[in-house]
Design an enzyme around this catalytic site. Structure first.
Site, PDB file in Angstrom:
ATOM      1  N   GLY A  31      12.908  -6.167   3.293  1.00 51.46           N
ATOM      2  CA  GLY A  31      11.786  -6.642   4.100  1.00 51.46           C
ATOM      3  C   GLY A  31      11.912  -6.270   5.568  1.00 51.46           C
ATOM      4  O   GLY A  31      12.702  -5.404   5.926  1.00 51.46           O
ATOM      5  N   ALA A  32      11.107  -6.955   6.411  1.00 50.74           N
ATOM      6  CA  ALA A  32      10.962  -6.569   7.825  1.00 50.74           C
ATOM      7  C   ALA A  32      10.604  -5.076   7.850  1.00 50.74           C
ATOM      8  O   ALA A  32      11.265  -4.260   8.492  1.00 50.74           O
ATOM      9  CB  ALA A  32      12.214  -6.860   8.637  1.00 50.74           C
ATOM     10  N   LEU A  33       9.559  -4.764   7.113  1.00 55.77           N
ATOM     11  CA  LEU A  33       9.249  -3.366   6.804  1.00 55.77           C
ATOM     12  C   LEU A  33       8.760  -2.587   8.019  1.00 55.77           C
ATOM     13  O   LEU A  33       8.083  -3.135   8.890  1.00 55.77           O
ATOM     14  CB  LEU A  33       8.185  -3.319   5.693  1.00 55.77           C
ATOM     15  CG  LEU A  33       8.583  -4.025   4.396  1.00 55.77           C
ATOM     16  CD1 LEU A  33       7.449  -3.920   3.376  1.00 55.77           C
ATOM     17  CD2 LEU A  33       9.869  -3.455   3.806  1.00 55.77           C
ATOM     18  N   LYS A  35       8.054   1.908   9.322  1.00 57.94           N
ATOM     19  CA  LYS A  35       7.575   3.196   8.788  1.00 57.94           C
ATOM     20  C   LYS A  35       8.617   3.912   7.924  1.00 57.94           C
ATOM     21  O   LYS A  35       8.264   4.781   7.135  1.00 57.94           O
ATOM     22  CB  LYS A  35       7.128   4.098   9.941  1.00 57.94           C
ATOM     23  CG  LYS A  35       5.828   3.594  10.558  1.00 57.94           C
ATOM     24  CD  LYS A  35       5.313   4.541  11.623  1.00 57.94           C
ATOM     25  CE  LYS A  35       3.997   4.006  12.179  1.00 57.94           C
ATOM     26  NZ  LYS A  35       3.871   4.241  13.625  1.00 57.94           N
ATOM     27  N   GLY A  36       9.890   3.572   8.102  1.00 60.69           N
ATOM     28  CA  GLY A  36      10.927   4.155   7.238  1.00 60.69           C
ATOM     29  C   GLY A  36      10.688   3.702   5.806  1.00 60.69           C
ATOM     30  O   GLY A  36      10.674   4.505   4.859  1.00 60.69           O
ATOM     31  N   HIS A  37      10.476   2.392   5.640  1.00 62.54           N
ATOM     32  CA  HIS A  37      10.201   1.865   4.294  1.00 62.54           C
ATOM     33  C   HIS A  37       8.892   2.457   3.757  1.00 62.54           C
ATOM     34  O   HIS A  37       8.797   2.810   2.581  1.00 62.54           O
ATOM     35  CB  HIS A  37      10.063   0.336   4.325  1.00 62.54           C
ATOM     36  CG  HIS A  37      11.291  -0.383   4.819  1.00 62.54           C
ATOM     37  ND1 HIS A  37      11.357  -1.015   6.033  1.00 62.54           N
ATOM     38  CD2 HIS A  37      12.507  -0.573   4.246  1.00 62.54           C
ATOM     39  CE1 HIS A  37      12.551  -1.572   6.192  1.00 62.54           C
ATOM     40  NE2 HIS A  37      13.277  -1.321   5.121  1.00 62.54           N
ATOM     41  N   ASP A 150      20.843   5.278   5.275  1.00 56.51           N
ATOM     42  CA  ASP A 150      22.034   4.568   4.798  1.00 56.51           C
ATOM     43  C   ASP A 150      22.792   5.516   3.875  1.00 56.51           C
ATOM     44  O   ASP A 150      22.784   5.363   2.647  1.00 56.51           O
ATOM     45  CB  ASP A 150      21.608   3.288   4.071  1.00 56.51           C
ATOM     46  CG  ASP A 150      20.888   2.352   5.025  1.00 56.51           C
ATOM     47  OD1 ASP A 150      21.553   1.694   5.821  1.00 56.51           O
ATOM     48  OD2 ASP A 150      19.638   2.320   5.007  1.00 56.51           O
ATOM     49  N   GLN A 153      25.486   4.206   1.411  1.00 60.38           N
ATOM     50  CA  GLN A 153      24.832   3.443   0.339  1.00 60.38           C
ATOM     51  C   GLN A 153      24.201   4.396  -0.678  1.00 60.38           C
ATOM     52  O   GLN A 153      24.377   4.251  -1.893  1.00 60.38           O
ATOM     53  CB  GLN A 153      23.772   2.533   0.954  1.00 60.38           C
ATOM     54  CG  GLN A 153      22.788   1.955  -0.050  1.00 60.38           C
ATOM     55  CD  GLN A 153      21.838   0.970   0.597  1.00 60.38           C
ATOM     56  OE1 GLN A 153      22.237  -0.135   0.928  1.00 60.38           O
ATOM     57  NE2 GLN A 153      20.596   1.358   0.779  1.00 60.38           N
TER      58      GLN A 153
HETATM   59  P1  AMP Z   1      16.662  -2.080   3.927  1.00 62.25           P
HETATM   60  O1  AMP Z   1      15.409  -2.873   3.908  1.00 62.25           O
HETATM   61  O2  AMP Z   1      17.247  -1.929   5.301  1.00 62.25           O
HETATM   62  O3  AMP Z   1      17.653  -2.500   2.882  1.00 62.25           O
HETATM   63  O4  AMP Z   1      16.262  -0.594   3.544  1.00 62.25           O
HETATM   64  C1  AMP Z   1      15.566  -0.321   2.364  1.00 62.25           C
HETATM   65  C2  AMP Z   1      15.503   1.165   2.174  1.00 62.25           C
HETATM   66  O5  AMP Z   1      14.831   1.758   3.276  1.00 62.25           O
HETATM   67  C3  AMP Z   1      16.888   1.824   2.112  1.00 62.25           C
HETATM   68  O6  AMP Z   1      16.874   2.825   1.104  1.00 62.25           O
HETATM   69  C4  AMP Z   1      17.016   2.441   3.480  1.00 62.25           C
HETATM   70  O7  AMP Z   1      17.868   3.577   3.510  1.00 62.25           O
HETATM   71  C5  AMP Z   1      15.586   2.841   3.767  1.00 62.25           C
HETATM   72  N1  AMP Z   1      15.382   3.006   5.202  1.00 62.25           N
HETATM   73  C6  AMP Z   1      15.663   2.097   6.183  1.00 62.25           C
HETATM   74  N2  AMP Z   1      15.394   2.632   7.389  1.00 62.25           N
HETATM   75  C7  AMP Z   1      14.966   3.902   7.165  1.00 62.25           C
HETATM   76  C8  AMP Z   1      14.541   4.979   7.998  1.00 62.25           C
HETATM   77  N3  AMP Z   1      14.506   4.858   9.316  1.00 62.25           N
HETATM   78  N4  AMP Z   1      14.169   6.131   7.420  1.00 62.25           N
HETATM   79  C9  AMP Z   1      14.199   6.272   6.062  1.00 62.25           C
HETATM   80  N5  AMP Z   1      14.572   5.304   5.217  1.00 62.25           N
HETATM   81  C10 AMP Z   1      14.958   4.142   5.759  1.00 62.25           C
END
Ligand code: AMP
Length: 278
Positions: A31-33, A35-37, A150, A153
Site C-alpha cells: 500500500g501507500a501506492l 507511480k512505481g506500483h 527491491d 527481494q
Molecule cells: P512495496 O509496497 O514497497 O512492498 O512494493 C511493492 C512492489 O512495488 C515491489 O515489487 C516493489 O519492488 C515495487 N516498487 C516499489 N517502488 C518501486 C519503484 N519506484 N519502481 C518500480 N517498482 C517499485
C-alpha cells in the site's frame, strides 16, 4: 473493481476466473501506492484479470522497524487501484493469513537472505517469502509483477519460484523515478524538503557511476570508492554499497548485463534504497 478481504471469497473468484480460462496477473504491495506500483499494475494488464494486494506484512518487519508507523492510506490506494485498472483488490487480514502460532514457515536462502538488507533486517526475507507463498497459493497468478527497485527481494523471490516449482512467472519491472531522478518509495514521504534535496544525490551518484562504467571503468573498488566520496562530500550516511552479480556475490569487476550495484543510504533516519542494474 471488486474489493475482497476474505480469503475464501478470493479463492472462489480465482476458481471462477480459472474456470473461464482467463489469465491472472498479480501485483503484491504494502500500500501507500505511488507511480512505481502503478507501473506494475499497468504491466499486469497483459493478463485477462489483474489482482493487486495491499497487506502491510508484520512478518517482514523486525523489532524497532516502522511496522506501526508504515504509511496506511487505504482510501487513496483504492482510488489509485481503480484508476489503474485493477479488477480485484485483495486486502487480507493478518489473522486469516497467519492462523497458527506454531506455523509452517519458509526460510530465505541462508546466504542471499542474510546479506545486505538481510543483514540489517534480520528475518526480513523469511517474512517476505512467507507472505508471498501464501498469496501466490491464494491468488494463483500466471504472472506476478515485482519492481527492480527491491533487487535483492526480486532475486530471492525468483529463486523461491524456481526452487519450489511454483507455477507462476515472475516479471521484473523497471525502477520508476520522480522527475528529479529519485526512485519512488512509500518511505520518501518521511523526508523533509531539505532531506528530499539531499536524497537527490542518490540518483546523481548512480548516474556518475554509470558514466564511469560507460567510460570503461569496470573495477568495483574504484566505483565503490567514487560513490563513497560523493556521499561523504554531501555528509550522507552510507549503510552499504555493494557491487554483485545476479547471484548477489561480490565481484571485482563489472560485467555488462550481469552486474548489480545495490545501495542504501540514510537521510533523516530514513533508509533509502536504490539500485543500478548494469
Ligand atoms: P512495496 O509496497 O514497497 O512492498 O512494493 C511493492 C512492489 O512495488 C515491489 O515489487 C516493489 O519492488 C515495487 N516498487 C516499489 N517502488 C518501486 C519503484 N519506484 N519502481 C518500480 N517498482 C517499485
Amino acid at each position: 473493481m471488486q474489493i475482497v478481504t476474505d480469503i475464501k471469497e478470493l479463492q472462489n473468484k480465482v476458481s471462477q476466473i480459472k474456470h473461464n480460462h482467463q489469465s491472472i496477473g498479480f501485483v503484491p504491495t504494502m500500500g501507500a501506492l505511488h507511480k512505481g506500483h502503478v507501473s506494475l499494475i499497468m504491466k499486469a494488464q497483459e493478463n485477462d484479470c489483474v489482482i493487486a494486494s495491499i497487506f502491510v506484512n508484520p512478518k517482514q518487519f523486525g523489532e524497532g522497524e516502522d511496522f506501526e508507523k508504515y504509511p496506511r492510506m487505504i482510501e487513496a490506494d483504492i482510488d489509485i487501484c481503480k484508476k489503474a485498472g485493477v479488477h480485484i483488490l485483495f486486502m487480507p487480514k493478518a489473522e486469516q493469513l497467519y492462523t497458527q502460532d506454531d506455523a509452517i514457515t519458509i526460510l530465505a536462502p541462508s546466504i542471499k537472505g542474510s546479506i545486505l538488507e538481510g543483514a540489517r533486517r534480520v528475518g526480513h526475507f523469511n517474512g517476505v517469502l512467507e507472505v508471498l507463498l501464501r498469496l501466490f497459493h491464494i491468488a494463483q497468478p500466471n504472472k506476478a509483477y515485482f519492481g527492480k527497485k527491491d533487487a535483492q527481494q526480486l532475486l530471492i523471490v525468483k529463486q523461491m519460484v524456481e526452487e519450489l516449482f511454483l507455477p507462476v512467472e515472475i516479471v521484473s519491472c523497471p525502477i520508476v523515478r520522480d522527475s528529479n531522478g529519485l526512485a519512488l518509495s512509500s518511505r520518501n514521504r518521511y523526508l523533509t524538503q531539505e532531506g528530499y534535496h539531499k536524497a537527490l544525490i542518490i540518483p546523481k551518484t548512480l548516474e556518475e557511476i554509470s558514466k564511469q562504467i560507460m567510460g570503461g571503468e569496470y573495477r568495483s573498488a574504484i566505483l565503490q570508492q567514487k560513490a563513497l566520496e560523493i556521499f561523504s562530500t554531501h555528509n550522507i550516511e552510507v549503510d552499504y554499497i555493494a557491487i554483485t552479480n545476479y547471484n548477489l556475490e561480490e565481484i571485482k569487476e563489472i560485467k555488462k548485463s550481469q552486474s548489480l550495484i545495490l545501495l542504501v543510504v540514510r537521510i533523516e533516519s530514513v533508509r533509502l534504497l536504490d539500485n543500478l542494474w548494469i
